[in-house]
Design a protein around this motif. Structure first.
Motif, PDB file in Angstrom:
ATOM      1  N   CYS A 396       0.831  -1.209   0.000  1.00 55.74           N
ATOM      2  CA  CYS A 396       0.000   0.000   0.000  1.00 55.74           C
ATOM      3  C   CYS A 396       0.857   1.247   0.000  1.00 55.74           C
ATOM      4  N   LYS A 493       9.546 -14.375 -15.359  1.00 55.26           N
ATOM      5  CA  LYS A 493       9.000 -13.207 -14.667  1.00 55.26           C
ATOM      6  C   LYS A 493       7.786 -12.709 -15.419  1.00 55.26           C
ATOM      7  N   LYS A 495       5.234  -9.823 -15.556  1.00 52.16           N
ATOM      8  CA  LYS A 495       5.106  -8.469 -15.032  1.00 52.16           C
ATOM      9  C   LYS A 495       3.655  -8.083 -14.830  1.00 52.16           C
ATOM     10  N   LYS A 498       1.105  -1.798 -15.695  1.00 53.39           N
ATOM     11  CA  LYS A 498       1.724  -0.591 -15.152  1.00 53.39           C
ATOM     12  C   LYS A 498       0.670   0.405 -14.685  1.00 53.39           C
ATOM     13  N   PRO A 500      -1.591   1.244 -10.789  1.00 58.66           N
ATOM     14  CA  PRO A 500      -1.848   0.814  -9.431  1.00 58.66           C
ATOM     15  C   PRO A 500      -3.327   0.550  -9.205  1.00 58.66           C
ATOM     16  N   ILE A 532      13.920  -5.119  -2.820  1.00 56.21           N
ATOM     17  CA  ILE A 532      14.842  -4.711  -3.877  1.00 56.21           C
ATOM     18  C   ILE A 532      15.174  -3.216  -3.840  1.00 56.21           C
ATOM     19  N   ASP A 533      14.379  -2.430  -3.130  1.00 59.54           N
ATOM     20  CA  ASP A 533      14.684  -0.999  -3.045  1.00 59.54           C
ATOM     21  C   ASP A 533      15.547  -0.643  -1.838  1.00 59.54           C
ATOM     22  N   LYS A 542      20.792   0.531  -4.196  1.00 62.62           N
ATOM     23  CA  LYS A 542      19.624  -0.321  -3.996  1.00 62.62           C
ATOM     24  C   LYS A 542      20.009  -1.766  -4.283  1.00 62.62           C
ATOM     25  N   MET A 544      18.299  -3.986  -5.879  1.00 61.09           N
ATOM     26  CA  MET A 544      17.904  -4.150  -7.291  1.00 61.09           C
ATOM     27  C   MET A 544      17.344  -5.521  -7.634  1.00 61.09           C
ATOM     28  N   SER A 545      16.407  -5.518  -8.547  1.00 61.81           N
ATOM     29  CA  SER A 545      15.658  -6.745  -8.828  1.00 61.81           C
ATOM     30  C   SER A 545      16.528  -7.808  -9.483  1.00 61.81           C
ATOM     31  N   ASN A 546      17.470  -7.441 -10.339  1.00 60.59           N
ATOM     32  CA  ASN A 546      18.272  -8.494 -10.965  1.00 60.59           C
ATOM     33  C   ASN A 546      19.132  -9.226  -9.938  1.00 60.59           C
TER      34      ASN A 546
ATOM     35  N   TYR B  65      15.909   6.911  -5.702  1.00 61.41           N
ATOM     36  CA  TYR B  65      14.807   6.083  -5.242  1.00 61.41           C
ATOM     37  C   TYR B  65      13.567   6.944  -5.159  1.00 61.41           C
ATOM     38  N   SER B  68       6.053   5.097  -3.971  1.00 62.63           N
ATOM     39  CA  SER B  68       4.910   5.097  -4.898  1.00 62.63           C
ATOM     40  C   SER B  68       4.272   6.461  -5.024  1.00 62.63           C
ATOM     41  N   LYS B  72       3.966   8.947  -8.566  1.00 62.69           N
ATOM     42  CA  LYS B  72       2.827   9.648  -9.161  1.00 62.69           C
ATOM     43  C   LYS B  72       3.144  11.124  -9.315  1.00 62.69           C
ATOM     44  N   ASP B  99      20.859  -0.779 -12.933  1.00 62.18           N
ATOM     45  CA  ASP B  99      19.541  -0.712 -12.329  1.00 62.18           C
ATOM     46  C   ASP B  99      18.450  -0.816 -13.396  1.00 62.18           C
ATOM     47  N   ASP B 100      18.077  -2.037 -13.659  1.00 64.61           N
ATOM     48  CA  ASP B 100      17.052  -2.249 -14.676  1.00 64.61           C
ATOM     49  C   ASP B 100      15.706  -1.686 -14.249  1.00 64.61           C
ATOM     50  N   ASP B 101      15.468  -1.757 -12.942  1.00 66.37           N
ATOM     51  CA  ASP B 101      14.185  -1.260 -12.442  1.00 66.37           C
ATOM     52  C   ASP B 101      14.023   0.213 -12.776  1.00 66.37           C
ATOM     53  N   ASP B 108       8.586   3.360 -18.665  1.00 61.72           N
ATOM     54  CA  ASP B 108       7.163   3.479 -18.358  1.00 61.72           C
ATOM     55  C   ASP B 108       6.692   4.916 -18.500  1.00 61.72           C
TER      56      ASP B 108
END
Lengths: 720, 123
Positions: A396, A493, A495, A498, A500, A532-533, A542, A544-546, B65, B68, B72, B99-101, B108
């Protein structure tokens, strides 16, 4: 007649000097002179004759033989008349006048003075003129002819003032004062007397000043001479004679100075005495008064200062009390706040589904749930009906209290949606995307969300999947968050969309549904971005996701509980001292048969349970029955410590609240004895178990009521 | 037009908008407690700017960083940028190479807003 004496004295001075030049002191012989008279008479040397007559006159005048003096002076005048020497005549007439004054033959004196005056006028000898007038005035005064006396005196005075001869002016004023007194004109008498006194004073001070100046001059001269002395001594060796001479001069000067000083002192001290007496008297009086005033004033001041200090003290006391009060208030508020949030945590815990629900369906699974604050913005959710199992991990907006609020809504909405679907439609038409659509609808409506900039757009990111255990399929829909499946070391993966679950530009775009078949052994992972953050590592980057996915691939073969522990420790290591950025949630699940279930066999191990409450003890025994582990029991902390010393203990389960000695104390002591004995403390659910463990020195904690899975996992960690 | 400069803090980024020098930069971490409050002056400044924009505008974003909410907020900001009727508007998206994210986030945004994105990886 003081002034007369002064006058005579002055004249004598002049006389003695002139006679000194003529070297008469060495020839102070009247008889010798008389002889010379005859000589000069014979030789006809009138000049010398006159001079000799003068000398004789002087000698006789000095010795008081006035008649003889007059005689010789008269003779001198005669000769000088022959010579036409008016200069000598005027002087000698002056003398004659004075002598006659002294002899009290005033009329004769007047005659001579007049003659002298006449001659002085013709030559223009101002000072002599003044003297003559003055002397005339004196003579007339003696004759009691006060008017004539005053006339002459005024003439003398006028001239004296003209030539600034203050001495004479002074004397004239006195004389006039005397005259007026005699004539009864007291006003004028007083006037002149006043003038006399002021002139006298002026002259005296002038004299004193002059003497002081002279003294100063002489002092500087002496100083100067001293200097020169020094230089002379330094440079010339054999100048002793000069030195002595100089010293002699110096001493002469010093003597003169002393003489001056003495004179000054005499004059000064007279004045001083009078003034000093007056001064001291008045000073004394002032002093007395001053002291009294001062005392009074000081006591007032002291009183005031004391009062002020008292006031300040009171103020400071008040302020201190105020601050203490505020501090206590703040403390209380903080405690209240924390307590209330702690309470909220319990509510949140109650609302969020039990982890056991997952474990029951999927034996090999874990939930890594690590809120950032006391309450969490991340949550997980399950629902189950027959062969369908709904599993969601949500994140959230926000964390802490705002996030928690949102999470409560999320759970409530999800419950509502599932129930509604269950009621209205057959459960098999449950669709992951539909659930998310409805969830979004609910969030937007319930929170009255609008698209305006700056309007709150709270909502959540979510990964939701529905697993059909019978058909071995999985549905997935995600709002920003993905589903990760690891199969044969490969990462799949999927996804999320995109957007919320909240108001958004694309709010009218339906969520997508993904479907795929599952194979036994597939490892499924759902997670929020908290892991990951997280900032950390050497460079504060970070995770990171990878990197995260690589880690999952690395560990996915392990049993899920193991994976959880690894993920936890990796997270901790990465994070280090950095603050936790966000809530963390990771759900891991192995689909299908659990490969190679390891049965636990702890026959050779001994566990010490320190627990005074029977119910809890028996529960633990039940749980541990299947592991075949040996169990020994301690009723209190003291016994627990004893037993660790008596036999080999592989693990201690320590209750905190025990009689005689608390679990904390016992833990400490056991660790002191042997730090390698693993100790798991049992904490109450509302306590911060991790913190308690840390503080007590224990290795782990387990909260009551026991979460079986976690409990077993932790035991395995230490005993395997 | 006045310059807008906000110093970075633990939770908020450095913001440097300067029309004269044609600099528009946001760099750092974006996780303010109240993102609406933080971003309001930024929106306002940009609203003002687009009334009379420079001939070319490049918004440089170097974000470590963002939570959420700020996600926005950045979106909102990009929306304002969209309003500039010009070809010479672009966004420089700076991100750590691996950092792929973050790269993905950039993509996006590019997709969502249609703005010209230039990707600048750094190590």
């Amino acid at each position: 007649m003081k002034h007369k004496r002064l006058q005579i004295y002055q004249t004598l001075l002049i006389l003695s000097f002139t006679l000194a030049c003529l070297n008469l002191f060495s020839q102070n012989d009247a008889t010798g002179l008389l002889k010379m008279v005859d000589e000069y008479k014979a030789s006809g040397n009138k000049l010398e004759l006159a001079s000799t007559y003068n000398k004789l006159g002087t000698i006789y005048w000095q010795s008081g033989k006035l008649d003889k003096a007059v005689d010789f002076y008269k003779k001198s005048v005669e000769i000088n008349e022959d010579l036409g020497n008016n200069n000598a005549i005027r002087i000698i007439c002056g003398y004659l006048g004075l002598i006659h004054l002294e002899a009290e033959k005033y009329n004769d004196a007047i005659v001579y003075f007049k003659r002298s005056l006449e001659l002085n006028k013709s030559i223009g000898k101002t000072n002599e003129i003044i003297s003559d007038y003055y002397n005339l005035a004196s003579a007339y005064q003696m004759l009691r002819q006060y008017d004539k006396s005053s006339d002459n005196a005024n003439l003398a005075l006028a001239k004296a003032l003209e030539t600034e001869n203050l001495e004479m002016a002074k004397s004239c004023n006195l004389l006039l004062a005397e005259n007026y007194e005699k004539t009864g004109d007291s006003k004028k008498s007083a006037e002149h007397f006043a003038n006399y006194t002021s002139l006298n004073k002026h002259l005296q001070t002038a004299e004193m000043a002059k003497m002081k100046d002279e003294k100063k001059q002489i002092e500087t001269q002496i100083h100067q001479k001293n200097k020169e002395l020094q230089t002379a001594l330094d440079t010339l060796g054999e100048v002793i004679e000069i030195n002595q001479e100089m010293q002699l001069q110096q001493s002469i000067k010093e003597l003169q100075l002393k003489e001056q000083d003495a004179r000054l002192e005499i004059l000064e001290s007279k004045e001083k005495l009078r003034k000093t007496q007056l001064f001291y008297l008045s000073l004394f009086l002032i002093l007395i008064v001053g002291i009294l005033v001062l005392f009074f004033f000081q006591s007032q001041q002291r009183k005031k200062a004391n009062n002020r200090l008292k006031e300040q003290n009171i103020k400071i006391e008040n302020q201190k009390a105020e601050i203490e009060k505020q501090r206590d208030l703040a403390d209380k508020q903080r405690k209240n706040l924390t307590s209330s949030i702690q309470y909220a945590r319990r509510i949140q815990s109650a609302v969020i589904p039990k982890k056991t629900q997952l474990y029951e369906h999927f034996n090999d699974s874990f939930i890594l749930y690590r809120p950032r604050d006391i309450v969490s913005g991340d949550f997980y959710w399950f629902a189950q009906k027959d062969d369908l199992f709904v599993l969601a991990a949500a994140d959230c907006t926000g964390h802490g209290v705002p996030g928690a609020f949102m999470s409560m809504l999320g759970v409530a909405f999800l419950n509502e949606i599932i129930n509604k679907i269950a009621v209205n439609i057959h459960i098999t038409s449950l669709n992951a995307d539909e659930i998310l659509n409805q969830l979004r609808e609910k969030v937007i409506t319930s929170l009255h969300q609008t698209e305006g900039r700056g309007d709150p757009k709270d909502g959540m990111d979510i990964a939701l999947c529905i697993i059909n255990t019978k058909q071995k399929t999985i549905q997935f829909a995600g709002a920003n968050n993905p589903l990760v499946i690891i199969r044969n070391n490969e990462v799949i993966k999927i996804k999320g969309d995109k957007m919320p679950v909240s108001i958004h530009k694309r709010k009218d775009v339906p969520f997508s549904k993904h479907e795929m078949k599952l194979k036994d052994g597939d490892c499924l992972y759902l997670f929020s971005d908290g892991y990951i953050d997280q900032f950390g590592g050497d460079e504060g980057r970070k995770f990171m996701s990878n990197r995260f996915l690589d880690l999952l691939v690395k560990i996915h073969q392990e049993p899920m509980p193991e994976q959880k522990i690894i993920l936890e420790s990796e997270y901790q290591r990465w994070k280090g001292d950095f603050t936790q950025v966000d809530d963390v949630i990771v759900i891991g699940l192995r689909f299908g048969k659990v490969t190679g279930s390891k049965t636990i066999n702890w026959e050779d191990k001994t566990i010490l349970i320190a627990e005074d409450t029977d119910i809890n003890y028996f529960l633990l025994v039940e749980v541990l029955k299947m592991t075949k582990v040996n169990i020994v029991r301690a009723m209190n902390g003291e016994e627990a410590v004893e037993m660790t010393k008596l036999q080999k203990i592989d693990l201690v389960l320590m209750d905190i609240n025990m009689p005689k000695m608390s679990g904390f104390e016992a833990t400490r002591l056991i660790k002191e004895f042997d730090k390698n004995i693993p100790i798991i403390i049992q904490t109450a659910v509302y306590q911060d178990g991790e913190k308690q463990a840390e503080e007590s020195g224990a290795d782990e904690f387990i909260s009551k009521p026991i979460d079986l899975r976690t409990f077993m996992d932790k035991l395995k960690h230490f005993l395997n | 037009m006045d310059r807008l400069f906000i110093e970075a803090s633990d939770d908020t980024p450095e913001v440097n908008f300067n029309k004269e020098e044609n600099i528009f930069e946001i760099s750092g971490k974006i996780l303010p407690e109240n993102e609406a409050e933080f971003f309001e002056p930024i929106y306002q400044w940009f609203d003002n700017y687009i009334k009379d924009p420079n001939s070319s505008t490049t918004l440089k974003l170097k974000i470590d960083y963002f939570n959420s909410a700020s996600h926005k907020a950045i979106n909102e900001l990009l929306e304002i940028l969209c309003k500039i009727n010009s070809e010479n508007v672009k966004v420089e998206w700076h991100y750590i190479k691996d950092d792929d994210d973050m790269l993905e986030s950039g993509n996006d945004y590019a997709e969502l807003t249609g703005l010209n994105f230039v990707y600048k990886p750094y190590s």
